[in-house]
Design an enzyme around this catalytic site. Sequence first.
Site, PDB file in Angstrom:
ATOM      1  N   HIS A 108      -0.384  -5.551 -28.942  1.00 44.00           N
ATOM      2  CA  HIS A 108      -1.971  -5.442 -29.204  1.00 44.00           C
ATOM      3  C   HIS A 108      -2.138  -5.517 -30.541  1.00 44.00           C
ATOM      4  O   HIS A 108      -2.012  -4.683 -31.290  1.00 44.00           O
ATOM      5  CB  HIS A 108      -2.109  -4.217 -28.589  1.00 44.00           C
ATOM      6  CG  HIS A 108      -2.202  -4.101 -26.970  1.00 44.00           C
ATOM      7  ND1 HIS A 108      -3.315  -4.434 -26.246  1.00 44.00           N
ATOM      8  CD2 HIS A 108      -1.360  -3.841 -26.107  1.00 44.00           C
ATOM      9  CE1 HIS A 108      -3.025  -4.188 -24.966  1.00 44.00           C
ATOM     10  NE2 HIS A 108      -1.858  -3.896 -24.869  1.00 44.00           N
ATOM     11  N   GLU A 137      -4.931  -5.871 -31.860  1.00 45.98           N
ATOM     12  CA  GLU A 137      -6.172  -5.195 -32.148  1.00 45.98           C
ATOM     13  C   GLU A 137      -5.983  -3.941 -32.632  1.00 45.98           C
ATOM     14  O   GLU A 137      -7.228  -3.288 -33.171  1.00 45.98           O
ATOM     15  CB  GLU A 137      -7.123  -5.575 -30.790  1.00 45.98           C
ATOM     16  CG  GLU A 137      -6.855  -4.608 -29.660  1.00 45.98           C
ATOM     17  CD  GLU A 137      -5.976  -5.397 -28.603  1.00 45.98           C
ATOM     18  OE1 GLU A 137      -4.788  -6.024 -29.316  1.00 45.98           O
ATOM     19  OE2 GLU A 137      -5.835  -5.081 -27.563  1.00 45.98           O
ATOM     20  N   CYS A 197      -1.458  -9.128 -24.094  1.00 49.33           N
ATOM     21  CA  CYS A 197      -0.620  -8.570 -22.967  1.00 49.33           C
ATOM     22  C   CYS A 197      -1.122  -8.961 -21.715  1.00 49.33           C
ATOM     23  O   CYS A 197      -0.750 -10.137 -21.360  1.00 49.33           O
ATOM     24  CB  CYS A 197      -1.444  -7.084 -23.272  1.00 49.33           C
ATOM     25  SG  CYS A 197      -0.124  -5.794 -22.589  1.00 49.33           S
TER      26      CYS A 197
HETATM   27  N1  LIG Z   1      -1.739  -3.340 -21.445  1.00 48.01           N
HETATM   28  C1  LIG Z   1      -1.766  -4.426 -20.582  1.00 48.01           C
HETATM   29  O1  LIG Z   1      -2.363  -5.449 -20.604  1.00 48.01           O
HETATM   30  C2  LIG Z   1      -0.993  -4.083 -19.590  1.00 48.01           C
HETATM   31  C3  LIG Z   1      -0.635  -5.436 -18.519  1.00 48.01           C
HETATM   32  C4  LIG Z   1       0.332  -4.665 -17.372  1.00 48.01           C
HETATM   33  N2  LIG Z   1      -0.501  -3.767 -16.616  1.00 48.01           N
HETATM   34  C5  LIG Z   1       1.623  -4.342 -17.882  1.00 48.01           C
HETATM   35  O2  LIG Z   1       2.002  -3.329 -17.480  1.00 48.01           O
HETATM   36  O3  LIG Z   1       2.369  -5.335 -18.304  1.00 48.01           O
END
Ligand SMILES: NC(=O)CC[C@H](N)C(=O)O
Length: 520
Positions: A176, A178, A86
């Site tokens: 994600h 994880e 992310c």
């Molecule tokens: N969950 C995250 O790592 C989000 C990353 C960043 N804040 C976004 O909105 O894309």
Amino acid sequence: MATETTSDRVLILDFGSQVTQLIARRVREAGVFCEIHPYSMSEAAIEAYAPKAIILSGSPASVTEEGSPRAPGIVFTKGVPVLGICYGQQTMCEQLGGKVEPGETREFGRAFVDVKEPCALFEGVWQVGAREQVWMSHGDRVAKLPEGFRIVATSEGAPYAIIADDSRRFYAVQFHPEVVHTPHGDALIRNFLFAVSGLSGSWTMAAFKAQAIEKIRAQVGTGKVICGLSGGVDSSVAAVLIHEAIGDQLTCIFVDTGLMRAGEADEVVTLFRDHYNIPLVHVDAADLFLGKLAGVSDPEVKRKTIGATFIEIFDAEAKKIGGAGFLAQGTLYPDVIESVSFTGGPSVTIKSHHNVGGLPERMNLKLVEPLRELFKDEVRRLGVELGLPKAFIGRHPFPGPGLAIRIPGEITPEKLEILRKADTVYLEEIRNAGLYDVIWQAFAVLLPVRTVGVMGDGRSYDYACALRAVTSVDGMTADYYPFSHEFLGRVATRIINEVRGINRVTYDITSKPPGTIEWE
Ligand SMILES: NC(=O)CC[C@H](N)C(=O)O
Ligand SMILES: Nc1ncnc2c1ncn2[C@@H]1O[C@H](COP(=O)(O)OP(=O)(O)OP(=O)(O)O)[C@@H](O)[C@H]1O
Ligand SMILES: O=c1[nH]c(=O)c2[nH+]cn([C@@H]3O[C@H](COP(=O)(O)O)[C@@H](O)[C@H]3O)c2[nH]1
Ligand SMILES: [Mg+2]
């Protein structure tokens, strides 16, 4: 903070994501040792830690904002595999010459990726052409790839859902892997660890035990160690482990803080003496603790007062046994994480665990904390490895500050007495219902609120109490236990009938996060 536990170490750099812990859990479940450090970790510290692979976490920040966090340059020049998750993906791209922009569609929760090309990250898990469920939580997205990368999967909100630079072994995902809501996410992480990074997955509890014993011997030499023993699983495991390492150089100290549950002091001392031939000193310090806590109602002040008082007692006991130089504690990784606010790092101090953030600044005794890098379920497995009886391993956790953090506001002997009685009834009912082992932790909280009731046709004006019971794996996240209404009704009736001073009972249905398990 790097340890010698294993040379197959993974470094997780934390940018402040809510789920960074879960990355660590997935890596450890794969049998690979890892530690989480703030993204601001110095390059020298990264070199000293010598990771075999690096994972960059998500973050609430946006790469497009000025001053937002970046990974240390060495991450991309060290020659080790890197997995960006992310925000980790976004900053990797930005730092390597790509571009990130605010997305048109934000994706939160369940999403689907279309697998376009083969990739080591999902080999044997996903097929080219498949559409796979993942969990997303992002607003920004990568808009231009750095040189050397290719797109291997896309999603509606993230055309660069998975990208790969095979020659440098850099991989990055917008979702994600994880979290459990990404089915097979753990398999992707395993692929990164084994297929991509060539790690062995040999970090087992048996290996940990052998190395921990070596480390304790090396640290302590011929010195004397006292171990704070609470009867909880952490300190019992620590004591038995240290005893295996240094035998009679160890003395255990059980401190009765006056903040224990009913009958607990006797129970702990008897249980330990029955099972182990390790010297155990029982210190009655109830008056000292209650005196210092008189008039204190702020939770952090309570915790720090308790932490300092423990150390005062340990210092005195160390002198009594002829000058111990070391204090052993059953400190775990979550105690450390929750207590520490990394300077310049993204995480905040939630609460000062009495044995970490609550310690005084200056200490005479050197700390021996062999479990400092383990999660609770890992400690229980180590306990099994050490042959600890079930009576120790299956115990619900009980915090060092005890009932002091289950009585919001000022603590008085009267309130402690009321809470002890309510807690005893509650746990008795839990055991009778056969629920003790399915619940991770359960306890009563005495609220500093008095309410009006009617008992025996008379008016009552007494305290309210809250019942708490949670399920969890490691105490880092938790959910409330779904008792039947019938069970809750029975406990409430018994408490109100049997415990003078309480006329109202409530059940706490807050999960963690946003709540914590304890009330303070
Ligand atoms: N969950 C995250 O790592 C989000 C990353 C960043 N804040 C976004 O909105 O894309
Ligand atoms: N009453 C006590 N006497 C001596 N040491 C204590 C006491 N309470 C806590 N400690 C020390 O503080 C450490 C942290 O407490 P904590 O409650 O997290 O662990 P534990 O009591 O060993 O296990 P559990 O979390 O299962 O209760 C303990 O491992 C122990 O070293
Ligand atoms: O020894 C301890 N000293 C402390 O200061 C402390 N604070 C919380 N806890 C225990 O840690 C787990 C997570 O609790 P929280 O969700 O309340 O942070 C739960 O199991 C809590 O009981 C403590 N244990
Ligand atoms: Mg405890």
